[in-house]
Design a protein around this motif. Structure first.
Motif, PDB file in Angstrom:
ATOM      1  N   PRO A 171      45.882  62.345 -27.398  1.00 33.79           N
ATOM      2  CA  PRO A 171      46.087  63.672 -26.787  1.00 33.79           C
ATOM      3  C   PRO A 171      45.877  64.822 -27.775  1.00 33.79           C
ATOM      4  N   ASN A 172      45.755  64.502 -29.056  1.00 31.17           N
ATOM      5  CA  ASN A 172      45.555  65.565 -30.042  1.00 31.17           C
ATOM      6  C   ASN A 172      44.091  65.726 -30.462  1.00 31.17           C
ATOM      7  N   ASN A 215      41.104  67.156 -29.093  1.00 31.27           N
ATOM      8  CA  ASN A 215      40.615  67.964 -27.979  1.00 31.27           C
ATOM      9  C   ASN A 215      39.993  69.243 -28.525  1.00 31.27           C
ATOM     10  N   LYS A 224      41.063  72.116 -28.703  1.00 37.09           N
ATOM     11  CA  LYS A 224      41.956  73.093 -29.335  1.00 37.09           C
ATOM     12  C   LYS A 224      42.293  72.710 -30.779  1.00 37.09           C
ATOM     13  N   ASN A 228      51.763  61.227 -33.060  1.00 35.88           N
ATOM     14  CA  ASN A 228      52.550  60.007 -32.816  1.00 35.88           C
ATOM     15  C   ASN A 228      52.639  59.576 -31.355  1.00 35.88           C
ATOM     16  N   SER A 229      51.628  59.853 -30.569  1.00 40.35           N
ATOM     17  CA  SER A 229      51.665  59.356 -29.188  1.00 40.35           C
ATOM     18  C   SER A 229      51.393  57.847 -29.181  1.00 40.35           C
ATOM     19  N   TYR A 241      50.940  73.966 -28.013  1.00 41.69           N
ATOM     20  CA  TYR A 241      49.735  74.536 -27.396  1.00 41.69           C
ATOM     21  C   TYR A 241      48.511  73.649 -27.641  1.00 41.69           C
ATOM     22  N   GLN A 242      48.466  73.016 -28.819  1.00 44.69           N
ATOM     23  CA  GLN A 242      47.293  72.201 -29.169  1.00 44.69           C
ATOM     24  C   GLN A 242      47.251  70.858 -28.440  1.00 44.69           C
ATOM     25  N   ALA A 243      48.369  70.465 -27.830  1.00 40.08           N
ATOM     26  CA  ALA A 243      48.420  69.140 -27.196  1.00 40.08           C
ATOM     27  C   ALA A 243      47.713  69.145 -25.851  1.00 40.08           C
ATOM     28  N   LYS A 244      47.132  68.007 -25.525  1.00 41.83           N
ATOM     29  CA  LYS A 244      46.511  67.835 -24.216  1.00 41.83           C
ATOM     30  C   LYS A 244      47.065  66.533 -23.636  1.00 41.83           C
ATOM     31  N   ASN A 289      48.162  63.242 -21.718  1.00 40.03           N
ATOM     32  CA  ASN A 289      47.362  62.390 -20.827  1.00 40.03           C
ATOM     33  C   ASN A 289      48.216  61.237 -20.302  1.00 40.03           C
ATOM     34  N   HIS A 296      47.133  58.592 -17.505  1.00 42.90           N
ATOM     35  CA  HIS A 296      46.283  57.439 -17.815  1.00 42.90           C
ATOM     36  C   HIS A 296      46.887  56.513 -18.855  1.00 42.90           C
ATOM     37  N   TYR A 297      47.772  57.053 -19.699  1.00 44.45           N
ATOM     38  CA  TYR A 297      48.366  56.238 -20.754  1.00 44.45           C
ATOM     39  C   TYR A 297      49.877  56.332 -20.594  1.00 44.45           C
ATOM     40  N   ASN A 330      52.398  54.628 -21.585  1.00 45.17           N
ATOM     41  CA  ASN A 330      53.350  53.945 -22.470  1.00 45.17           C
ATOM     42  C   ASN A 330      54.454  54.886 -22.924  1.00 45.17           C
ATOM     43  N   ARG A 365      55.849  55.620 -25.810  1.00 40.43           N
ATOM     44  CA  ARG A 365      55.636  56.529 -26.941  1.00 40.43           C
ATOM     45  C   ARG A 365      54.889  57.779 -26.507  1.00 40.43           C
ATOM     46  N   ASN A 366      53.930  57.583 -25.593  1.00 41.78           N
ATOM     47  CA  ASN A 366      53.146  58.721 -25.133  1.00 41.78           C
ATOM     48  C   ASN A 366      54.019  59.669 -24.318  1.00 41.78           C
ATOM     49  N   TYR A 385      55.910  61.625 -26.751  1.00 41.64           N
ATOM     50  CA  TYR A 385      55.020  62.643 -27.331  1.00 41.64           C
ATOM     51  C   TYR A 385      55.053  63.912 -26.477  1.00 41.64           C
ATOM     52  N   ARG A 398      57.221  67.860 -26.923  1.00 43.71           N
ATOM     53  CA  ARG A 398      56.637  69.206 -26.824  1.00 43.71           C
ATOM     54  C   ARG A 398      57.310  70.020 -25.726  1.00 43.71           C
ATOM     55  N   SER A 418      59.980  60.780 -35.478  1.00 45.70           N
ATOM     56  CA  SER A 418      58.644  61.080 -36.001  1.00 45.70           C
ATOM     57  C   SER A 418      58.718  61.598 -37.443  1.00 45.70           C
TER      58      SER A 418
END
Lengths: 262, 222
Positions: A178-179, A181, A183, A226-227, B77-80, B82, B85-86, B88, B90-91, B94, B98, B163
């Motif tokens: 997810p990082n 991208n 941006k 860390n995703s 702001y920088q994160a996208k 998902n 689709h994923y 799990n 940990r995601n 994540y 935020r 983290s």
């Protein structure tokens, strides 16, 4: 041979099964994307590549209309080159090892849009090569004279380093991250793990600090969030998050060493 | 080079001093639940009796908070995300890290405005803070918002600690990261419960203070 073909035809005729594909297409790099559906005769053991080959042979969509054959890239067809990576049923993976029997229908196929799309399923992964150059993912041994044999590598180290060497630069981990991208300028998990690989090599180790400095630069290791999608998506089972955490430790040591040794 | 140091500083400040202050804050608040008004007032008095308290507040709370908060908004702001689709765990953490970060940022801004900022303006005294809290948590709307705020802050702290351990190369392999996940998530539950119990404790009539003139922004909401 002839007998094998006739058996195959029989199977198709007997079952009459069709396989449905929904493919995300794009005519040119700057064009917009659209989906097109295809219905193909089922053949035992078929995978996404052989389905795309079938469309190439008979480029007719499920509406019965002639269409341009779908473009894709592939080389090895045994999941070691990474060229045929695409998003299949929502997950990035290699098309060659995506067996139709194991996929839910309709099968959706789309390009990995983290990368620039060239056409249909063809993407431009050159940013990954750029990242490998940036982190100096090689071992400099060229010189004006014979340097002789390098130091030996311990067997237990070789065993885990070999796992890291399986990376085929396929781009799946970048697609899953997810990082990575538009941006950020994060280079992604794959090139980071290569730093660990080359820093583990007894000769490569001699340039370890150069590689650490590289991943402490723009778009480097700090952008990891860390995703841990990378380690769960990697088709080669590379322990990417272990590599990243290990490099976190090494870059931190490097940071303090750089401060305190000036 | 700048990004690396900025991100490392963000990670460090999140635990030292902010995480430590967060735990200290939890213990002081919990004294309201455990020992009532007297105990809480003693805690507030002890903190304000620390030498150079304004310097401590500025360099160990306010400035780190400002840096961690603003740089954190940039990270969010920088994160996208998902997660569709994923899926799990940990995601999800994540994304939650935020989301709770942004909630915590807003919540802390509001909470500091309600309390420390009003003390700085001279609208209330340190001794009246229990009364301010009583006014806030006896209003159902602000009680719910405060509960969301403290639970979000607790998650952000506990998961951030997880983290932090990865970022500083302490937990490297999958097993250590799994074990630290269990510990940090247990910490999240404990810290949340203690903060929520403190909020409940402030509802007690003994914290009622008719001399508190400041009414918080709860009136704008109510």
């Amino acid at each position: 041979m002839a007998e094998a073909v006739s058996t195959e035809n029989q199977t198709t005729q007997q079952t009459g099964r069709k396989v449905k594909f929904v493919i995300t297409r794009q005519d040119k790099p700057e064009g917009s994307s659209y989906t097109e559906e295809f219905e193909l005769p089922y053949r035992p053991g078929m995978n996404v590549i052989s389905a795309l080959m079938e469309i190439q042979r008979n480029p007719v969509n499920s509406g019965g209309k002639d269409t341009a054959p779908v473009c894709w890239e592939s080389n090895c067809l045994e999941e070691v080159c990474g060229a045929c990576s695409m998003v299949i049923n929502g997950k990035p993976r290699q098309a060659c090892s995506s067996l139709v029997d194991k996929l839910e229908q309709p099968i959706t196929v789309a390009p990995m849009k983290t990368f620039p799309v060239v056409r249909d399923l063809v993407i431009d992964r050159s940013r990954m090569f750029g990242a490998l150059k940036k982190v100096k993912a090689w071992i400099p041994i060229d010189g004006t004279y014979d340097l002789g044999p390098g130091p030996r590598m311990a067997e237990n180290k070789r065993q885990w380093a070999y796992e890291l060497s399986k990376c085929m630069t396929c781009g799946v981990c970048l697609e899953a991250c997810p990082n990575v991208n538009d941006k950020t300028d994060f280079i992604g998990p794959a090139p980071l793990s290569q730093v660990r690989l080359f820093n583990a090599h007894p000769t490569g180790e001699m340039n370890a600090e150069e590689r650490l400095d590289a991943i402490m630069g723009e778009g480097g290791i700090e952008a990891c969030g860390n995703s841990q999608n990378c380690v769960r998506s990697c088709p080669k089972g590379i322990p990417l998050t272990t590599s990243i955490a290990d490099l976190n430790k090494e870059t931190n040591k490097r940071m303090f060493k750089r401060w305190l040794s000036v | 080079m700048k990004g690396f140091y900025a991100r490392r500083l963000h990670s460090l400040l999140g635990v030292i001093p902010l995480g430590l202050f967060f735990l200290e804050h939890m213990i002081t608040n919990f004294s309201a639940y455990e020992g009532g008004k007297e105990s809480f007032d003693a805690g507030v008095e002890f903190l304000n009796g620390l030498p150079l308290v304004l310097v401590l507040e500025t360099f160990f709370i306010f400035l780190p908070l400002l840096y961690h908060g603003i740089y954190g908004l940039y990270i969010a702001y920088q994160a996208k995300p998902n997660n569709a689709h994923y899926g799990n765990e940990r995601n999800w953490r994540y994304t939650l890290q935020r989301v709770t970060g942004v909630i915590t940022f807003i919540y802390i801004a509001w909470h500091v405005y309600d309390t420390r900022f009003q003390v700085a303006l001279g609208n209330v005294t340190h001794e009246q803070l229990g009364g301010v809290m009583h006014n806030i948590v006896t209003n159902p709307a602000t009680f719910v918002l405060y509960t969301i705020g403290v639970v979000a802050a607790s998650f952000h702290f506990a998961n951030g600690l997880w983290s932090f351990l990865v970022t500083w190369g302490i937990t490297v392999g999958p097993r250590s990261q799994r074990v630290s996940s269990y510990i940090c998530m247990a910490l999240f539950v404990i810290v949340s419960i203690m903060f929520v119990l403190s909020l409940v404790a402030f509802r007690n009539m003994e914290f009622q203070d008719p001399t508190v003139a400041f009414q918080s922004i709860r009136h704008f909401i109510a």
